[in-house]
Design a protein around this motif. Sequence first.
Motif, short mmCIF file in Angstrom:
data_model
loop_
_atom_site.label_atom_id
_atom_site.label_comp_id
_atom_site.label_asym_id
_atom_site.label_seq_id
_atom_site.Cartn_x
_atom_site.Cartn_y
_atom_site.Cartn_z
N VAL A 40 105.86 -31.33 52.86
CA VAL A 40 104.79 -30.40 52.48
C VAL A 40 103.42 -30.89 52.94
CG1 VAL A 40 103.53 -29.47 50.50
CG2 VAL A 40 106.02 -29.33 50.56
N THR A 41 103.18 -32.19 52.88
CA THR A 41 101.84 -32.72 53.21
C THR A 41 101.68 -33.12 54.67
OG1 THR A 41 102.54 -34.95 52.53
CG2 THR A 41 101.45 -33.56 50.87
N GLN A 42 102.73 -32.99 55.48
CA GLN A 42 102.64 -33.47 56.87
C GLN A 42 101.64 -32.68 57.70
OE1 GLN A 42 104.22 -36.34 58.01
NE2 GLN A 42 104.47 -36.41 55.78
N VAL A 43 101.61 -31.38 57.55
CA VAL A 43 100.64 -30.55 58.28
C VAL A 43 99.24 -30.64 57.65
CG1 VAL A 43 100.05 -28.20 59.00
CG2 VAL A 43 102.41 -29.02 59.21
N PRO A 44 99.09 -30.46 56.32
CA PRO A 44 97.76 -30.52 55.70
C PRO A 44 97.06 -31.86 55.88
CG PRO A 44 99.31 -29.47 54.21
CD PRO A 44 100.11 -30.04 55.33
N ILE A 45 97.81 -32.98 55.97
CA ILE A 45 97.14 -34.27 56.03
C ILE A 45 96.34 -34.42 57.32
CG2 ILE A 45 98.96 -35.65 57.15
CD1 ILE A 45 98.37 -37.82 55.01
N LEU A 46 96.80 -33.81 58.41
CA LEU A 46 96.04 -33.86 59.66
C LEU A 46 94.73 -33.09 59.51
CD1 LEU A 46 98.95 -33.21 62.21
CD2 LEU A 46 97.97 -35.41 61.51
N TYR A 47 94.80 -31.95 58.85
CA TYR A 47 93.61 -31.13 58.66
C TYR A 47 92.61 -31.80 57.72
CZ TYR A 47 90.65 -27.18 57.36
OH TYR A 47 89.58 -26.37 57.12
N ILE A 48 93.13 -32.40 56.64
CA ILE A 48 92.22 -32.98 55.65
C ILE A 48 91.53 -34.22 56.21
CG2 ILE A 48 93.76 -34.58 54.42
CD1 ILE A 48 92.57 -33.32 51.82
N PHE A 49 92.20 -34.95 57.09
CA PHE A 49 91.54 -36.08 57.73
C PHE A 49 90.42 -35.60 58.65
CE2 PHE A 49 94.55 -39.11 56.17
CZ PHE A 49 93.95 -40.34 56.35
N ARG A 50 90.62 -34.47 59.29
CA ARG A 50 89.57 -33.91 60.14
C ARG A 50 88.37 -33.48 59.31
NH1 ARG A 50 88.31 -28.81 62.74
NH2 ARG A 50 87.56 -29.17 64.88
N GLU B 102 83.00 -36.83 68.85
CA GLU B 102 83.00 -38.00 67.99
C GLU B 102 83.90 -37.79 66.76
OE1 GLU B 102 80.43 -36.63 69.28
OE2 GLU B 102 79.17 -38.13 70.28
N ILE B 103 83.84 -36.56 66.21
CA ILE B 103 84.67 -36.25 65.04
C ILE B 103 86.14 -36.20 65.42
CG2 ILE B 103 85.19 -34.50 63.30
CD1 ILE B 103 82.21 -33.77 63.31
N GLU B 104 86.46 -35.56 66.55
CA GLU B 104 87.84 -35.48 67.01
C GLU B 104 88.38 -36.87 67.29
OE1 GLU B 104 89.49 -32.86 66.85
OE2 GLU B 104 87.98 -31.28 66.74
N SER B 105 87.56 -37.72 67.89
CA SER B 105 87.99 -39.09 68.21
C SER B 105 88.27 -39.88 66.94
CB SER B 105 86.91 -39.79 69.03
OG SER B 105 87.25 -41.13 69.27
N ARG B 106 87.37 -39.77 65.94
CA ARG B 106 87.59 -40.51 64.70
C ARG B 106 88.81 -39.99 63.96
NH1 ARG B 106 83.44 -42.05 59.72
NH2 ARG B 106 85.04 -43.14 58.50
N THR B 107 89.00 -38.67 63.97
CA THR B 107 90.18 -38.10 63.31
C THR B 107 91.45 -38.67 63.91
OG1 THR B 107 88.98 -36.03 62.86
CG2 THR B 107 91.39 -35.97 62.76
N ALA B 108 91.52 -38.68 65.25
CA ALA B 108 92.71 -39.22 65.92
C ALA B 108 92.90 -40.69 65.58
CB ALA B 108 92.59 -39.03 67.43
N ARG B 109 91.82 -41.44 65.54
CA ARG B 109 91.90 -42.87 65.26
C ARG B 109 92.38 -43.12 63.82
NH1 ARG B 109 87.23 -43.84 66.66
NH2 ARG B 109 86.14 -44.02 64.65
N GLU B 110 91.82 -42.38 62.87
CA GLU B 110 92.20 -42.60 61.47
C GLU B 110 93.64 -42.16 61.21
OE1 GLU B 110 90.31 -44.32 59.89
OE2 GLU B 110 88.24 -43.96 60.44
N VAL B 111 94.07 -41.07 61.84
CA VAL B 111 95.46 -40.62 61.68
C VAL B 111 96.40 -41.63 62.30
CG1 VAL B 111 97.13 -38.86 62.38
CG2 VAL B 111 94.90 -38.17 61.51
N ALA B 112 96.01 -42.21 63.45
CA ALA B 112 96.85 -43.23 64.09
C ALA B 112 96.99 -44.45 63.19
CB ALA B 112 96.24 -43.64 65.43
N ILE B 113 95.91 -44.83 62.50
CA ILE B 113 95.96 -45.98 61.60
C ILE B 113 96.93 -45.73 60.45
CG2 ILE B 113 94.63 -47.29 59.91
CD1 ILE B 113 92.22 -47.06 61.79
N ILE B 114 96.86 -44.53 59.87
CA ILE B 114 97.75 -44.23 58.74
C ILE B 114 99.20 -44.13 59.21
CG2 ILE B 114 97.73 -41.69 58.75
CD1 ILE B 114 97.34 -41.83 55.71
#
Length: 525
Positions: free
Chosen positions: A51-61, A86-98
């Motif tokens: 359930v949270t797999q799709v929303p977690i990408l959006y909420i990190f953005r 800058e926002i797209e780059s940070r989102t990708a970086r933070e999602v990669a970390i998690i």
Amino acid sequence: MADQSHESRAQETTPLLPSRDGASEQLSVARTRGVFPALFTAFVTSLSFGVTQVPILYIFRVMACDAYYTEHDISNPPESRCAIREIESRTAREVAIIGMSTTIFGVVNLLVAAWCIKKLGVKTALIIQIFWPAVRLAIQNWGAMQGGSKGILIMQASQIITVVGGPNGYVLALNSFITDVVKPDERTGALGQIQGCMMMGAAVGFLVGGVVGDAFGILAPFRMTLLLFLLCCVYVALALPSIPAERGTSAAKQAPVGFKRFLGPLRIFTPQKWTLRDGQTSRQYGALMLGIGVFLAILATGYLNTLLQMYATTAFGFGTSANGYLIFMYSSLRGLYLSLGFPRVINLGRRWLQPDKTETTKIETVAEATGTSASEIEIADPMDAETEPLNPPQRENDQETFAFDLLYARCSLLVDGILTGLCVFVSEGWQMYIVAILLPLAAGTGSASKGSILQMIPSNERVDALSGITLVENVARLSTITIFGFVFAALAEVGKTHLVFLCNAGVALVGFIAYIPLRRNFDQR
């Protein structure tokens, strides 16, 4: 003659009536009413994780966007305030970390879950693996409400809870449970059913998460998942029968202890020394070759979920909804086949290759009388290359035949390679849906392999075997995302993205070749 034969088996220490201790009675009850609750648990728990797999990408953005505007004084933001590099780059970086932390903690979670199964019993271990994700979700809910950089940090830090309970551990616990509650000759089909229910649950979860997030806000899926996990814990506690923890057999008593026992999954692929029927000693590499085959199978097919979406978007302009329907169709059909078709195919194939036997061996008769499997009678450690040679694990009953399990694993990889290779000729968007319908017909390689490897080791090593295969699958999934992600990017630069399907097909065919010599391990038993 028959009477003399029976008398010869009786000894002074032989009990007049077969003994049934409390553990045997518990196992008998579990086998009577444990299959459906296990399948339902697999479906609902996987749905909860999905359930949270799709929303977690959006909420990190959203949180990265809030953090950017908090840290930068911008008076005139663009119309799409989060559409900044800058926002797209940070989102990708933070999602990669998690994602990376989840993978690392998930490996440790496998070892912890295996230890819990052996010491506390599989039901208690399963409850632990479902309860702690609920705790993690509660913390993530708090992090999502905080927002910004603080919310990102809270959500990333919450992943450490995965060490105690997470998806890898729950998969191991459920696989261990189902192999305990079904008959030995039904294990391969049951493992496929469990995997199929998990896939269907995940597919429904992906769909539900997106719908709930759009309808009730981005926090709603996280709150819904927290409730689902808690309900799953209650259901497991009430509906699943208890199975005793590892029994005190001679095999268990002489098994490795301490840290060496804790790292059992890493030892499961060590070559074994077998004493064959003719008295000769042979070193067997069956478990190792199966592990390599499983790795190559996941390497070939594990990226298909992402690949189908990326290729459909790049080549045919699929949007979010079209990709959602495509992947839902692929995942749900794959799950349906594994749940309904795969067990029937395995049963039909085994009857086709079933050897004609009318008599049971002495060891099988003893095993039936005592409720102990033949492989439990062996007291040596089969995974230690330095031990004395031991007899190969024997069949637990006459209905077991594993030739078809290996044949299925080989053929499914071959068919997978052929079907994936034919995707090169897809030229219209609607043909992607045909691909999503056909590819699930080659599913089941992993389940057939798990069913086979369980026969290469004594039953007291079963948890380690399942844990080892799960560990190999996790490493393979991480590898396939990395390797084929770079391959797809490289082919996209030269406008030849369709060739990535040939790369997948090639890896599947290499896996098919790796499975070919495995039949010898069973012919020698």
